[in-house]
Design a protein around this motif. Structure first.
Motif, short mmCIF file in Angstrom:
data_model
loop_
_atom_site.label_atom_id
_atom_site.label_comp_id
_atom_site.label_asym_id
_atom_site.label_seq_id
_atom_site.Cartn_x
_atom_site.Cartn_y
_atom_site.Cartn_z
N ALA A 28 0.83 -1.20 0.00
CA ALA A 28 0.00 0.00 0.00
C ALA A 28 0.87 1.25 0.00
O ALA A 28 0.56 2.25 -0.66
CB ALA A 28 -0.93 -0.01 1.20
N ASN A 29 1.98 1.20 0.73
CA ASN A 29 2.89 2.33 0.78
C ASN A 29 3.49 2.62 -0.60
O ASN A 29 3.57 3.77 -1.03
CB ASN A 29 4.00 2.04 1.80
N GLU A 30 3.87 1.57 -1.32
CA GLU A 30 4.45 1.77 -2.65
C GLU A 30 3.41 2.29 -3.64
O GLU A 30 3.74 3.10 -4.52
CB GLU A 30 5.10 0.49 -3.15
N LEU A 31 2.17 1.85 -3.50
CA LEU A 31 1.12 2.33 -4.37
C LEU A 31 0.82 3.81 -4.12
O LEU A 31 0.30 4.50 -5.02
CB LEU A 31 -0.15 1.50 -4.19
N TRP A 32 1.11 4.30 -2.95
CA TRP A 32 0.99 5.73 -2.67
C TRP A 32 2.22 6.48 -3.17
O TRP A 32 2.10 7.52 -3.81
CB TRP A 32 0.82 5.95 -1.17
N ARG A 33 3.39 5.93 -2.93
CA ARG A 33 4.63 6.64 -3.24
C ARG A 33 4.91 6.74 -4.74
O ARG A 33 5.57 7.68 -5.18
CB ARG A 33 5.80 5.99 -2.51
N TYR A 34 4.42 5.80 -5.54
CA TYR A 34 4.68 5.92 -6.98
C TYR A 34 4.00 7.14 -7.57
O TYR A 34 4.40 7.65 -8.63
CB TYR A 34 4.28 4.62 -7.71
N LYS A 35 2.98 7.64 -6.87
CA LYS A 35 2.29 8.86 -7.31
C LYS A 35 2.80 10.11 -6.60
O LYS A 35 2.77 11.20 -7.17
CB LYS A 35 0.78 8.73 -7.05
N ASN A 36 3.25 9.96 -5.37
CA ASN A 36 3.50 11.13 -4.53
C ASN A 36 4.96 11.36 -4.14
O ASN A 36 5.28 12.44 -3.64
CB ASN A 36 2.66 11.02 -3.26
N ALA A 37 5.82 10.37 -4.33
CA ALA A 37 7.24 10.58 -4.04
C ALA A 37 7.86 11.48 -5.11
O ALA A 37 7.27 11.72 -6.18
CB ALA A 37 7.98 9.25 -3.97
N ALA A 38 9.06 11.97 -4.83
CA ALA A 38 9.74 12.85 -5.77
C ALA A 38 11.09 12.28 -6.16
O ALA A 38 11.65 11.43 -5.45
CB ALA A 38 9.92 14.25 -5.16
N GLY A 92 -17.21 -4.35 -25.86
CA GLY A 92 -17.75 -5.69 -25.67
C GLY A 92 -17.63 -6.07 -24.21
O GLY A 92 -18.38 -5.60 -23.36
N SER A 93 -16.67 -6.92 -23.89
CA SER A 93 -16.40 -7.27 -22.50
C SER A 93 -15.36 -6.31 -21.92
O SER A 93 -14.48 -5.82 -22.62
CB SER A 93 -15.88 -8.71 -22.40
N VAL A 94 -15.48 -6.07 -20.62
CA VAL A 94 -14.53 -5.23 -19.89
C VAL A 94 -14.06 -5.98 -18.66
O VAL A 94 -14.87 -6.45 -17.86
CB VAL A 94 -15.16 -3.88 -19.46
N ALA A 95 -12.75 -6.13 -18.54
CA ALA A 95 -12.16 -6.70 -17.33
C ALA A 95 -11.30 -5.64 -16.67
O ALA A 95 -10.61 -4.87 -17.34
CB ALA A 95 -11.30 -7.93 -17.66
N ILE A 96 -11.36 -5.60 -15.34
CA ILE A 96 -10.55 -4.66 -14.57
C ILE A 96 -9.43 -5.43 -13.89
O ILE A 96 -9.69 -6.39 -13.15
CB ILE A 96 -11.39 -3.94 -13.50
N VAL A 97 -8.19 -5.06 -14.15
CA VAL A 97 -7.05 -5.58 -13.41
C VAL A 97 -6.58 -4.47 -12.48
O VAL A 97 -6.33 -3.35 -12.92
CB VAL A 97 -5.92 -6.04 -14.34
N VAL A 98 -6.48 -4.81 -11.19
CA VAL A 98 -6.13 -3.83 -10.16
C VAL A 98 -4.80 -4.21 -9.53
O VAL A 98 -4.60 -5.37 -9.13
CB VAL A 98 -7.22 -3.79 -9.07
N LEU A 99 -3.89 -3.26 -9.45
CA LEU A 99 -2.59 -3.54 -8.82
C LEU A 99 -2.76 -3.95 -7.36
O LEU A 99 -2.10 -4.89 -6.90
CB LEU A 99 -1.68 -2.32 -8.93
N GLY A 100 -3.61 -3.25 -6.60
CA GLY A 100 -3.74 -3.56 -5.19
C GLY A 100 -5.17 -3.42 -4.69
O GLY A 100 -5.81 -2.39 -4.93
N ARG A 101 -5.65 -4.47 -4.01
CA ARG A 101 -6.98 -4.41 -3.37
C ARG A 101 -6.79 -3.86 -1.96
O ARG A 101 -6.35 -4.56 -1.05
CB ARG A 101 -7.61 -5.82 -3.33
N HIS A 102 -7.06 -2.56 -1.79
CA HIS A 102 -6.86 -1.89 -0.50
C HIS A 102 -7.81 -2.45 0.55
O HIS A 102 -9.01 -2.62 0.30
CB HIS A 102 -7.10 -0.40 -0.65
N LEU A 103 -7.28 -2.73 1.73
CA LEU A 103 -8.09 -3.21 2.85
C LEU A 103 -7.62 -2.52 4.13
O LEU A 103 -6.42 -2.37 4.35
CB LEU A 103 -7.98 -4.73 3.01
N ASN A 104 -8.57 -2.14 4.95
CA ASN A 104 -8.28 -1.54 6.25
C ASN A 104 -8.45 -2.59 7.32
O ASN A 104 -9.58 -3.00 7.63
CB ASN A 104 -9.22 -0.35 6.49
N GLY A 105 -7.34 -3.04 7.90
CA GLY A 105 -7.39 -4.12 8.88
C GLY A 105 -8.11 -3.77 10.15
O GLY A 105 -8.46 -4.67 10.93
#
Length: 249
Positions: free
Chosen positions: A71-81, A206-219
């Motif tokens: 989850a941290n990397e999925l945030w940092r790839y957008k927000n890190a510098a 026609g058909s649409v499939a969604i591939v998601v890098l990460g399924r976010h979950l709040n423990g």
């Protein structure tokens, strides 16, 4: 030159296979579902809002529990510098590339189609000049680069819709029955991704499939922590099919 396999190898240390849909596991997004329910509450509400226009398959690559490495990397790839941003983008591009080479066929099978003709991403409704996920899919990932098309744009109403699922969130370029692979980075409720799928179908997909890098979950929410621990009983392997409890040869 470092390969996608080499760049993605380290992720096997902290990626977590989603649970296979069944009792307690949503058949749409693989998140926690209440006892006796086939889908979780967010997916139920999305289906009520969008009807049959939702995606034909949703395939998360991994769980991404809040506060943990992925989850941290999925945030940092957008927000890190600087170099950090480049490091995380290369890593996640390698994850997506390796996954699609091995398992895109699985997603196509779930949609009962031979292949996906076009690949696109869920656009940001925030004020980003260009979403880094688009850069990954359009430029960095060999498995998607030649098929990438900018098919979706947010409507003027997108911001006011907040997180609600709506067929009015995006508009799609005209399509003539092409099967579309829609890529998103993080799935929380899935409302943006499913709204994008609905727009693609309204545009003629026609058909649409969604591939998601990460399924976010709040423990810290409900039985989510137990759900994650159940998923971790199966060690991550790149060979394991995301839709079935076995490996590819």
């Amino acid at each position: 030159m470092t390969t996608a396999v080499e760049l993605s190898d380290r992720y096997a240390n902290f990626l977590t296979h989603p649970l296979v849909p069944g009792p307690g596991v949503c058949r749409v997004c693989t998140g926690p579902a209440g006892a006796g329910y086939a889908v979780c509450r967010p997916c139920h509400e999305t289906r009520r809002a969008l009807g049959s226009a939702t995606a034909d398959a949703v395939v998360p690559i991994s769980l991404a529990p809040k506060g943990e490495q992925y989850a941290n990397e999925l945030w940092r790839y957008k927000n890190a510098a600087g170099p950090q941003r480049h490091y995380f983008r290369r890593g996640l591009a390698a994850v997506l590339w390796r996954f699609l080479v091995m398992h895109e066929r699985c997603a196509a099978d779930r949609c009962a189609v031979a292949r996906f003709d076009a690949v696109t991403t869920v656009p940001s409704t925030h004020e980003r000049t260009e979403h880094p996920l688009r850069l990954i899919v359009a430029d960095m990932v060999g498995a998607t680069r030649d098929r990438h098309r900018d098919l979706l744009i947010p409507t003027p109403r997108a911001a006011e819709l907040g997180r609600l699922p709506s067929g009015a969130r995006y508009t799609a370029s005209p399509l003539r029955g092409e099967n579309v692979l829609l890529i998103d980075d993080t799935w929380a409720s899935g409302n943006h991704a499913q709204s994008a799928a609905a727009a693609l179908k309204a545009g003629g997909a026609g058909s649409v499939a969604i591939v998601v890098l990460g399924r976010h979950l709040n423990g810290g929410f409900g039985d989510t922590a137990v759900h994650v621990e159940r998923a971790r009983l199966r060690r991550f392997s790149w060979n394991v099919c995301p839709s079935r409890p076995w490996s590819h040869d």
